[in-house]
Scaffold this active site. Structure first.
Site, PDB file in Angstrom:
ATOM      1  CG  HIS A 146       0.154   4.871   3.621  1.00 27.13           C
ATOM      2  ND1 HIS A 146      -0.086   4.695   5.217  1.00 27.13           N
ATOM      3  CD2 HIS A 146       0.856   3.274   3.610  1.00 27.13           C
ATOM      4  CE1 HIS A 146       0.274   3.588   6.185  1.00 27.13           C
ATOM      5  NE2 HIS A 146       0.226   2.505   4.796  1.00 27.13           N
ATOM      6  CB  CYS A 196      -1.004  -0.013   1.546  1.00 29.45           C
ATOM      7  SG  CYS A 196       0.317  -0.308   3.124  1.00 29.45           S
TER       8      CYS A 196
END
Length: 462
Positions: free
Chosen positions: A250, A157
């Site tokens: 993120h 991810c």
């Protein structure tokens, strides 16, 4: 619309539980098999999980009394399903062997695990970047000796924050990249309630994450050579990954060096103009602007910008010259939406453009066929026709007309198809379950399943 029988391998673990909650009342998939270790086999699912149910929602009533199967009894499980989702907690070699055993039993495997990411003939697709890698599946089937069975995996991810930003700059010859990622706790399957150690803290280590961040982009940027995907040899990437006290999102701080250094204006223009099949086809859930650049000095910010365009866009900011590299910038993506599993992908049918072949009707979100194709819908996935009936253009079999992105390629009926091809290719034969897997993460690897699969990077970063 016909439902397809699916199974979950590793059903008692946290990721398996997430699969189960998302399968509850799903309009396409009928959960008929739960498999786990020998320790859990033979018990009802409720007994096997006991007090270890970790989801916020209650355990679905439909699974409580289901008897857990032994995941090692491959033939028994495979005989019950059209395909399986795999999320097991085992050694990598054991995971590889198990997933290939299911594939050889003619049961396609959609894996949340990292074990097969570097198997040369296993696709790991981010369709804005490497949609053509699905062409390796016939080679994998040849190696495995299968007709239907194959293994496909999702990427890590964290890559979704910085690889899309780097990709349109490759034309300038990227030679070296340094990236520091600041990763949300949802990537470890944690909340602030379950991870109190992260409060007022930063943890400078995420096991295995740096190796993945350095190596997986090279596979994404690789090419198919015969029966294997050959990773790119450049750029050289070094990474450092930190866990930070953020719920979702993120962030990456990127430093990049070029062989042919572009101007700042050229970089900004490349980001502005970059688009993928989802944007080309103007599909409903695709971000209008895939890469967003913020001029403000203090953006992007995780809390403010992770949900940009429904969490499907990548935010970039602070592009400036660097004293050691050519440029540096910051980028952000939502790890449980844009970075979702399996490769899962955005709903809405983003087009995996595929040599004049694909699928018309059920998984084509914007099929050009008229009339007789009405939206059936699941979430924001508009389905025109159920894809299981004879399409209006006259194609007899599922998969002989249309495109993964929804623009019909059937030249006899619609010679003006956007990606009209010379040859109609039935990519995965007539098994609709396999078409579903690759028909609609639209632009990410399990496109049709974005609404269904998108939370899995919130559970684990395998």
């Amino acid at each position: 619309m016909k439902q397809y029988n699916v199974g979950v391998i590793g059903a008692t673990g946290m990721v398996g539980q997430r699969f189960i909650t998302l399968l509850e009342n799903h309009p396409w998939f009928n959960l008929v098999a739960l498999a786990a270790s020998t320790r859990s086999a033979g018990k009802t699912y409720e007994e096997a999980v006991g007090s270890r149910w970790l989801m916020k929602t209650p355990m679905p009533e439909s699974v409580k009394k289901m008897v857990v199967l032994d995941a090692a009894n491959v033939e028994e499980v495979a005989a019950k399903v059209d395909f399986v989702f795999c999320a097991v907690n085992m050694k990598k070699d054991e995971i590889k062997a198990l997933e290939e055993a299911y594939a050889k039993a003619e049961c396609p495997v959609v894996s949340n695990n990292s074990a097969h990411r570097f198997t040369p003939d296993v696709p790991m697709v981010v369709p804005e970047i490497n949609a053509d890698h699905i062409d390796i599946i016939p080679a994998q089937r040849k190696r495995l000796g299968t007709k239907r069975g194959f293994v496909a995996v999702k990427s890590n991810c964290s890559l979704q924050s910085y690889v899309p930003a780097l990709h349109p700059l490759r034309k300038y010859g990227i030679s070296d990249v340094l990236v520091c990622t600041y990763q949300a706790i949802s990537g470890a399957g944690k909340t602030f309630e379950t991870f109190p150690d992260i409060l007022d803290n930063v943890i400078p280590y995420i096991g295995g994450e740096e190796e993945k961040s350095e190596q997986e982009p090279l596979k994404l940027w690789g090419h198919i050579d015969g029966d294997k995907i050959v990773p790119a040899t450049a750029p050289s990437i070094t990474a450092q990954c930190l866990r930070v006290p953020v719920s979702d999102g993120h962030m990456g701080a990127v430093f990049v060096r070029f062989e042919n250094k572009p101007s700042k204006e050229e970089i900004l223009q490349a980001w502005k103009e970059f688009h993928g099949p989802a944007q080309d086809l103007e599909l409903p859930s695709a971000p209008k602007q895939f890469l967003h650049y913020f001029e403000e000095a203090d953006r992007p910010q995780t809390k403010l910008d992770r949900m940009l365009e429904g969490g499907m866009a990548v935010s970039i900011g602070r592009l400036r010259p660097d004293t050691q590299y050519d440029y540096k910038f910051v980028c952000l993506s939502h790890n449980t939406l844009r970075g979702a599993a399996g490769g899962a992908a955005r709903g809405g049918g983003r087009g995996l453009r595929r040599r004049g072949g694909g699928l018309c009707g059920g998984l084509a979100a914007e099929c050009v066929h008229q009339p007789g194709f009405e939206p059936l819908g699941y979430g924001d996935v508009a389905l025109r026709g159920d894809g299981l009936q004879r399409p209006a253009c006259g194609a007899e079999r599922l998969g002989t007309c249309g495109a993964f992105g929804g623009v019909c390629l059937h030249p006899a009926a619609h010679g003006s198809g956007k990606f009209a091809g010379e040859q109609l290719v039935q990519l995965f034969e007539e098994e609709a379950a396999v078409h579903i897997l690759f028909g609609l993460h639209g632009v990410r690897f399990l496109q049709v399943l974005h609404q269904f699969l998108q939370p899995f990077d919130a559970v684990v970063e395998p």
